[in-house]
Design an enzyme around this catalytic site. Structure first.
Site: not given
Ligand code: BAL
Length: 416
Positions: A145, A220, A257
């Protein structure tokens, strides 16, 4: 003390204890290095079976990377591990083996260095590791990330927005050359500057095809508000849904994540047909390490696909101490990013982890036929009750939602 994979004894000297501060496990790269160095072979084999599961009834096979990749690994001091997930031989389908790579790395310069130097140094650090992946014949490569910058979102400082770039910006251009050179698909998680929409920022994974073209992007879905992860200061929850990217090597998706804590996020990529879901992450020991080996592995099992989990390594010290309202005094860093990147398979097997403190490249062959074989074996897709879940979710979203609770009628009876 020279850092090796040798053990530091429990009553090690202060100096030895100091050396463990870099994130090693008692001087070892990883849990498996520690176990293999301290258990008799047959004990280690049994412990490995329990910790890593079995693939097609056997311990995961290792692959020997080419000498050129091993040379790069020793010259640039990064951990290099390679394994192979097999599937049962089918009568009507050939194996669909794809070679997948994960890269974890620490920052290359202190966070106080000029931003252009920091970026240049990261590109220079990653070049040889990507070359090792290319030399090893990796077909799909995923980076961690926000790989091109310190994970500075803890600071809430506006200046770190300068690392943001358009989807077709500098970092993507840097990787497109490698994608073309090695006929490789690359997943690159960047801080995106959305030029056409008020230059706002997103945490975005760019998918680069094996012809060096940009296939697409995913933003995300879940933004943390936990510990020092003040990412919501910089970007909002993503607006790209749960795309699956059909590449030359198979159908892939990216769960970025914090999204790994949301089982329905994993499910949605599975419902869209993903065969490999990558989880480029940045997370630290105190917060999430006990969860790290569980969540991705469970997602692989529940959704009958492979998962590649990548976490950065190192401790990033920022010039201005910060606090995140969690009661801790102001501090200059998140703590240790513990790396430990690894692959999980739909049959519940997984690779050991990469180093807890060194840069690393984890390579794995995976026969994607295993995905459907596990769907046929366990029938999770068939036996799932999506209509029930949909009803529950639909009613949960209504303002007048009432939880479905049946109480013991004697519970509230007054006893006289
Ligand atoms: N990147 C947020 C912290 C975590 O998900 O572990």
């Amino acid at each position: 003390m020279e850092k090796t994979d040798g053990i530091g004894n429990e009553n090690g000297s202060t100096e030895e204890k100091q050396s463990f501060k870099d994130g090693s496990i008692c001087g070892y790269n990883s849990l498996h290095h520690l176990l293999s160095a301290n258990l008799k072979p047959q004990l280690y084999q049994e412990v490995s079976r329990l910790l890593l599961g079995l693939n097609c009834g056997k311990a995961l096979e290792t692959i020997v990377p080419p000498e050129s990749a091993k040379a790069l690994s020793s010259k640039h001091d990064f951990d290099l591990q390679a394994f192979k997930f097999s599937a049962d031989k089918e009568l009507l389908r050939e194996p669909r083996v794809v070679r997948v790579g994960l890269i974890q790395n620490c920052i290359a310069l202190p966070t106080t260095a000029p931003f252009s130097d920091q970026k240049k140094a990261i590109f220079e650090k990653l070049g040889p590791i990507i070359d090792a992946a290319g030399a090893s014949g990796v077909n799909i490569l995923c980076l961690q990330e926000a790989w091109m910058m310190p994970f500075a979102f803890c600071t809430r400082e506006e200046r770190w927005c300068e690392f943001a770039e358009p989807v077709n910006g500098e970092s993507t251009q840097f990787l497109q050359e490698f994608a073309l050179k090695y006929n490789m698909v690359i997943i690159s998680s960047i801080l995106e500057r959305d030029i056409n929409h008020g230059e706002t920022l997103w945490n975005t994974a760019v998918i680069i095809g094996n012809h060096g073209n940009i296939i697409g992007k995913h933003r995300k879905n879940h933004i943390p508000r936990v510990g020092d992860f003040n990412e919501s200061t910089y970007y909002m929850e993503g607006n790209t849904g749960h795309p699956v990217f059909e590449t030359a090597y198979g159908k892939i998706a990216v769960n970025i994540c914090y999204g790994r804590h949301h089982p329905l996020n994993w499910l949605a990529f599975g419902l869209n047909g993903a065969e490999i879901v990558f989880n480029p992450s940045a997370t630290v020991g105190e917060l999430s390490e006990p969860m790290w080996p569980i969540e991705a592995r469970n997602a692989a099992i529940a959704n009958s696909y492979f998962v590649g989990s990548i976490n950065r390594v190192g401790t990033e010290i920022f010039p201005n101490p910060f606090t995140s309202g969690d009661g801790k005094p102001p501090h200059p860093d998140f703590g240790h990013f513990y790396g430990s990147s690894h692959f999980s398979a739909p049959d519940a097997s997984c690779t050991p982890s990469l180093s807890r403190y060194k840069d690393g490249l984890m390579i794995s062959d995976m026969d994607l036929n295993l995905c459907r074989q596990l769907k046929d074996k366990w029938g999770f897709r068939m036996t799932a009750r999506y209509e029930l879940y949909a009803d529950t979710l639909a009613s949960y979203l209504k303002p007048d939602f009432e939880p479905q609770v049946i109480s013991d009628p004697l519970l509230h009876k007054k006893s006289f």
